[in-house]
Enzyme design. Structure first.
Site, PDB file in Angstrom:
ATOM      1  N   ARG A 267       5.022  -6.138   9.973  1.00 40.22           N
ATOM      2  CA  ARG A 267       4.823  -7.373  10.743  1.00 40.22           C
ATOM      3  C   ARG A 267       4.924  -8.599   9.856  1.00 40.22           C
ATOM      4  NH1 ARG A 267      -1.210  -7.070  13.001  1.00 40.22           N
ATOM      5  NH2 ARG A 267      -0.453  -8.993  13.991  1.00 40.22           N
TER       6      ARG A 267
ATOM      7  N   TYR B  72     -10.846   5.228  15.073  1.00 42.02           N
ATOM      8  CA  TYR B  72      -9.800   5.444  14.070  1.00 42.02           C
ATOM      9  C   TYR B  72      -9.591   6.934  13.815  1.00 42.02           C
ATOM     10  CZ  TYR B  72      -7.273   5.172   9.624  1.00 42.02           C
ATOM     11  OH  TYR B  72      -6.342   5.316   8.626  1.00 42.02           O
TER      12      TYR B  72
ATOM     13  N   GLY C 106       0.797  -1.219   0.000  1.00 39.15           N
ATOM     14  CA  GLY C 106       0.000   0.000   0.000  1.00 39.15           C
ATOM     15  C   GLY C 106       0.832   1.273   0.000  1.00 39.15           C
ATOM     16  N   ILE C 107       0.387   2.248   0.771  1.00 39.80           N
ATOM     17  CA  ILE C 107       1.030   3.554   0.810  1.00 39.80           C
ATOM     18  C   ILE C 107       2.468   3.453   1.284  1.00 39.80           C
ATOM     19  CG2 ILE C 107       1.017   5.796   1.969  1.00 39.80           C
ATOM     20  CD1 ILE C 107      -2.065   5.677   1.891  1.00 39.80           C
TER      21      ILE C 107
ATOM     22  N   PRO D  35     -11.125  -7.478   7.215  1.00 36.16           N
ATOM     23  CA  PRO D  35     -11.154  -8.696   8.030  1.00 36.16           C
ATOM     24  C   PRO D  35     -12.283  -9.664   7.704  1.00 36.16           C
ATOM     25  CG  PRO D  35     -11.900  -6.778   9.286  1.00 36.16           C
ATOM     26  CD  PRO D  35     -11.363  -6.260   7.996  1.00 36.16           C
TER      27      PRO D  35
ATOM     28  N   ILE E 118      -7.819   6.205  -0.717  1.00 32.74           N
ATOM     29  CA  ILE E 118      -6.667   5.782  -1.509  1.00 32.74           C
ATOM     30  C   ILE E 118      -6.770   4.276  -1.736  1.00 32.74           C
ATOM     31  CG2 ILE E 118      -4.146   5.697  -1.646  1.00 32.74           C
ATOM     32  CD1 ILE E 118      -5.219   8.553  -1.498  1.00 32.74           C
TER      33      ILE E 118
ATOM     34  N   ASN F 153       3.975   5.159   9.036  1.00 33.25           N
ATOM     35  CA  ASN F 153       2.870   4.823   8.144  1.00 33.25           C
ATOM     36  C   ASN F 153       2.000   3.681   8.669  1.00 33.25           C
ATOM     37  OD1 ASN F 153       1.489   4.450   5.358  1.00 33.25           O
ATOM     38  ND2 ASN F 153       2.481   2.476   5.720  1.00 33.25           N
ATOM     39  N   ALA F 154       2.571   2.748   9.411  1.00 34.86           N
ATOM     40  CA  ALA F 154       1.834   1.563   9.849  1.00 34.86           C
ATOM     41  C   ALA F 154       0.597   1.956  10.650  1.00 34.86           C
ATOM     42  CB  ALA F 154       2.729   0.659  10.690  1.00 34.86           C
TER      43      ALA F 154
ATOM     44  N   LYS G  59      -6.224   9.280  14.670  1.00 35.90           N
ATOM     45  CA  LYS G  59      -5.527  10.000  13.609  1.00 35.90           C
ATOM     46  C   LYS G  59      -5.541  11.509  13.877  1.00 35.90           C
ATOM     47  CE  LYS G  59      -4.113   6.700  10.891  1.00 35.90           C
ATOM     48  NZ  LYS G  59      -2.670   6.481  10.640  1.00 35.90           N
TER      49      LYS G  59
END
Length: 264
Positions: free
Chosen positions: A59, A166, A38-39, A205, A198, A102-103, A170
């Site tokens: 991970r 979330y 991804g990003i 999940p 994006i 980023n994670a 952020k």
């Protein structure tokens, strides 16, 4: 009579090199978390293309790590291992002077599905880890140094039901970016990027979550001025600027990259 061809020279020389060198990452060593896909992967690949040495941390790497990068497997919830993580990266590729946080864990759980354990788990990755990585980075006194935090447009605007945790975390990261810029300057500049929708490649999940994600993204596309989702490399291009010498006088900012989703 004034001579239009004459001018008083600026007594302060520009801190930037001329031409493309201002946007080069040659000589830099960047640590990019969540760099397996991804990003994060796009950022790592673009940094390498711009001349940087890159260490990516994730991970797991379900596909081959970015070509040219050193990769380390780590659980970012294990904060006691951050010093070891930096030591390994620096032993391999020299002093780290760019940190990209980023994670993140993606979550869209409504209020009645939250638990204290879930909140603690997502906070550990989305806020505690970036803060403690910034701490270890600052301890090593890179000068000049760059920190780029990946926030979210959902942390600046309410965008969908179920985004309270979330989005709040952020938002906290965006606020922390401004405080850290004040604390760590002038040697380290700290900025954040707040992407909108994006095509980042995050796995959902379960089927219900995947369907909800598709519905949310469809609504976001309708709201954008450019009429499409963003591409990870467009975020990476902004991250490259924020990591470059050209970003010497920008700090403490959260920059939205959302295709004009929130212009109304």
């Amino acid at each position: 009579m004034l001579d239009a061809t004459s001018s008083t020279p600026d007594p302060t020389p520009s801190p930037l090199p001329l031409g493309q060198e201002a946007f080069s990452l040659a000589g830099a060593h960047a640590l990019v978390t969540g760099g397996g896909r991804g990003i994060g992967r796009a950022i790592a690949e673009r940094f390498i293309a711009c001349g940087a040495r890159v260490t990516v941390v994730d991970r797991a790497f379900p596909q081959a790590p970015p070509r040219g990068a050193v990769h380390l497997i780590a659980e970012l919830t294990e904060t006691e291992r951050y010093r070891e993580l930096f030591d390994l990266a620096e032993a391999s590729q020299g002093k780290i002077n760019v940190l990209v946080n980023n994670a993140a864990m993606i979550a869209g759980n409504p209020l009645d599905q939250l638990s204290a354990t879930f909140i603690a788990d997502i906070a550990a990755v989305n806020f505690t880890a970036p803060m403690m990585l910034c701490q270890e980075f600052a301890r090593r006194r890179p000068a000049p140094g760059r920190i780029v935090n990946l926030a979210s447009s959902g942390g600046l605007r309410v965008s969908y039901n179920g985004g309270a945790i979330y989005g709040s975390l952020k938002a906290a990261l965006s606020t922390a970016t401004a405080y850290l810029a004040k604390e760590l300057g002038p040697d380290i500049v700290v900025n954040a990027i707040a992407p909108g929708s994006i095509t980042s490649g995050h796995d959902q999940p379960d089927l219900a979550a995947a369907k909800r994600s598709i519905e949310i993204r469809a609504r976001m596309v309708e709201r954008t001025a450019v009429g499409r989702l963003g591409h990870p490399d467009e975020v990476a291009a902004l991250a490259t600027f924020l990591a470059s010498p050209a970003c010497s006088y920008i700090t403490g900012q959260t920059i939205m990259i959302d295709g004009g989703c929130y212009l109304d």
